[in-house]
Write a protein that holds these residues in place. Structure first.
Motif, short mmCIF file in Angstrom:
data_model
loop_
_atom_site.label_atom_id
_atom_site.label_comp_id
_atom_site.label_asym_id
_atom_site.label_seq_id
_atom_site.Cartn_x
_atom_site.Cartn_y
_atom_site.Cartn_z
N LYS A 12 0.81 -1.29 0.14
CA LYS A 12 0.08 -0.02 -0.11
C LYS A 12 1.02 1.14 0.03
CE LYS A 12 -3.82 2.48 2.53
NZ LYS A 12 -4.92 2.37 3.82
N LEU A 13 1.75 1.27 0.73
CA LEU A 13 2.90 2.41 0.83
C LEU A 13 3.42 2.50 -0.51
CD1 LEU A 13 4.40 1.94 4.45
CD2 LEU A 13 2.65 3.81 3.73
N GLU A 14 4.13 1.70 -1.06
CA GLU A 14 4.55 1.62 -2.36
C GLU A 14 3.54 2.21 -3.31
OE1 GLU A 14 6.18 -2.30 -2.95
OE2 GLU A 14 8.20 -2.05 -1.83
N ALA A 15 2.52 1.66 -3.31
CA ALA A 15 1.42 2.33 -4.41
C ALA A 15 1.21 3.84 -4.18
CB ALA A 15 0.19 1.43 -4.14
N GLN A 16 1.31 4.15 -2.94
CA GLN A 16 1.03 5.69 -2.53
C GLN A 16 2.09 6.41 -2.89
OE1 GLN A 16 0.35 5.51 1.65
NE2 GLN A 16 -1.67 5.51 1.39
N ILE A 17 3.45 5.81 -2.79
CA ILE A 17 4.74 6.51 -3.27
C ILE A 17 4.60 6.71 -4.84
CG2 ILE A 17 7.01 6.28 -3.65
CD1 ILE A 17 7.31 5.09 -0.79
N GLU A 25 4.79 16.21 -12.34
CA GLU A 25 5.43 16.28 -13.60
C GLU A 25 7.08 16.01 -13.50
OE1 GLU A 25 5.99 19.13 -17.53
OE2 GLU A 25 4.14 19.28 -16.23
N ASP A 26 7.47 16.89 -12.67
CA ASP A 26 9.02 16.99 -12.39
C ASP A 26 9.42 15.54 -11.72
OD1 ASP A 26 9.33 19.30 -13.47
OD2 ASP A 26 9.06 20.42 -11.52
N LEU A 27 8.79 15.19 -10.82
CA LEU A 27 9.00 13.64 -10.07
C LEU A 27 8.98 12.75 -11.16
CD1 LEU A 27 7.47 13.83 -6.60
CD2 LEU A 27 10.09 14.33 -7.22
N SER A 28 7.80 12.65 -12.05
CA SER A 28 7.62 11.62 -12.73
C SER A 28 8.68 11.53 -14.16
CB SER A 28 6.24 11.88 -13.61
OG SER A 28 5.86 10.92 -14.42
N LYS A 29 8.96 12.78 -14.50
CA LYS A 29 10.37 12.90 -15.36
C LYS A 29 11.49 12.24 -14.71
CE LYS A 29 10.41 16.57 -17.85
NZ LYS A 29 10.89 18.17 -18.45
N THR A 30 11.81 12.62 -13.69
CA THR A 30 13.07 12.41 -12.99
C THR A 30 12.87 10.59 -12.82
OG1 THR A 30 13.20 14.14 -11.79
CG2 THR A 30 14.54 12.38 -11.02
N ALA A 31 11.88 10.15 -12.39
CA ALA A 31 11.42 8.82 -12.24
C ALA A 31 11.93 7.88 -13.43
CB ALA A 31 10.25 8.48 -11.56
N ILE A 33 13.73 9.15 -16.23
CA ILE A 33 15.14 8.89 -16.65
C ILE A 33 15.91 8.03 -15.88
CG2 ILE A 33 17.43 10.29 -16.36
CD1 ILE A 33 15.45 12.85 -17.05
N LEU A 34 15.46 7.99 -14.33
CA LEU A 34 16.18 6.87 -13.49
C LEU A 34 15.92 5.41 -13.88
CD1 LEU A 34 15.63 8.70 -10.08
CD2 LEU A 34 17.94 8.28 -11.33
N ARG A 35 14.68 5.22 -14.43
CA ARG A 35 14.33 3.78 -14.69
C ARG A 35 14.78 3.41 -16.06
NH1 ARG A 35 8.16 4.10 -12.17
NH2 ARG A 35 8.95 4.49 -10.10
N SER A 36 15.37 4.39 -16.79
CA SER A 36 15.89 4.06 -17.92
C SER A 36 17.36 3.35 -17.93
CB SER A 36 16.07 5.33 -18.97
OG SER A 36 17.01 6.14 -18.56
N VAL A 37 17.82 3.43 -16.81
CA VAL A 37 19.12 2.98 -16.27
C VAL A 37 18.75 1.47 -16.02
CG1 VAL A 37 21.05 2.83 -14.88
CG2 VAL A 37 20.09 5.00 -15.47
N PRO A 38 19.08 0.31 -16.47
CA PRO A 38 19.28 -0.93 -16.47
C PRO A 38 19.65 -1.13 -14.81
CG PRO A 38 20.64 -0.84 -18.38
CD PRO A 38 20.52 0.60 -17.85
N GLU A 39 18.63 -1.88 -14.07
CA GLU A 39 18.28 -2.43 -12.97
C GLU A 39 18.17 -1.44 -12.03
OE1 GLU A 39 18.60 -5.52 -13.45
OE2 GLU A 39 19.71 -5.42 -15.23
N SER A 45 14.44 4.17 -7.92
CA SER A 45 14.26 5.44 -8.34
C SER A 45 13.38 6.50 -7.22
CB SER A 45 13.40 5.18 -9.88
OG SER A 45 12.18 4.77 -9.33
N ALA A 46 12.41 5.71 -6.65
CA ALA A 46 11.85 6.46 -5.26
C ALA A 46 12.78 6.92 -4.48
CB ALA A 46 10.68 5.54 -4.80
N MET A 47 13.64 5.86 -4.00
CA MET A 47 14.87 6.13 -3.01
C MET A 47 15.49 7.55 -3.41
SD MET A 47 16.15 5.56 0.00
CE MET A 47 15.63 3.81 0.59
N LEU A 48 16.17 7.17 -4.52
CA LEU A 48 16.84 8.22 -5.20
C LEU A 48 16.26 9.92 -5.17
CD1 LEU A 48 18.73 6.41 -8.12
CD2 LEU A 48 19.99 7.49 -6.46
N ILE A 49 15.14 9.68 -5.87
CA ILE A 49 14.39 10.82 -5.77
C ILE A 49 14.12 11.54 -4.37
CG2 ILE A 49 11.63 11.80 -6.21
CD1 ILE A 49 11.71 10.16 -8.89
#
Length: 132
Positions: A12-17, A25-31, A33-39, A45-49
């Motif tokens: 539930k918490l992961e879904a909320q995050i 918009e900014d967080l989505s764009k950052t996510a 970009i981060l998820r385009s990196v393999p692994e 990505s949420a932790m990095l953000i």
């Protein structure tokens, strides 16, 4: 507490995050970009953000230092001590270690890099830190 209850609460918490990131918009764009990196998946990505909001505005060297992944010299005068990592953002460093462990097994480029370091005689933790 029940294991199933904890798993449901975590989900539930992961879904909320994910929802918070998706609606900004900014967080989505950052996510993206981060998820385009393999692994780098949703958790990393949420932790990095969350833990490194300055990401994208600083150099890789500064990001590594903020994460605590840069070796720190323990030198004094003519004495040269052993280098070690430390400081920085501990939770983020642990997440990057976990991502590095996965990447070494599933990313061909990083696996080759890790194999070269091992062949050169580097200790396991040095290899993981270099990949992270």
């Amino acid at each position: 507490m029940n294991k199933h209850l904890l798993n449901r609460q975590i989900a539930k918490l992961e879904a909320q995050i994910e929802q918070v990131i998706a609606t900004d918009e900014d967080l989505s764009k950052t996510a993206d970009i981060l998820r385009s990196v393999p692994e780098i998946g949703p958790v990393a990505s949420a932790m990095l953000i969350a833990e490194m909001p300055e990401l994208g505005q600083i150099t890789g060297e500064k990001a590594a230092a903020l994460t605590g992944l840069t070796p720190i010299a323990h030198d004094s005068g003519a004495m040269r001590g052993k280098r070690a990592i430390g400081g920085g953002r501990r939770l983020l460093r642990h997440e990057m270690f976990q991502s590095a462990l996965v990447a070494i097994h599933h990313n061909a480029v990083l696996k080759d890099f890790a194999d070269r370091l091992r062949t050169a005689g580097k200790p396991h933790k040095v290899v993981i830190t270099a990949v992270a």
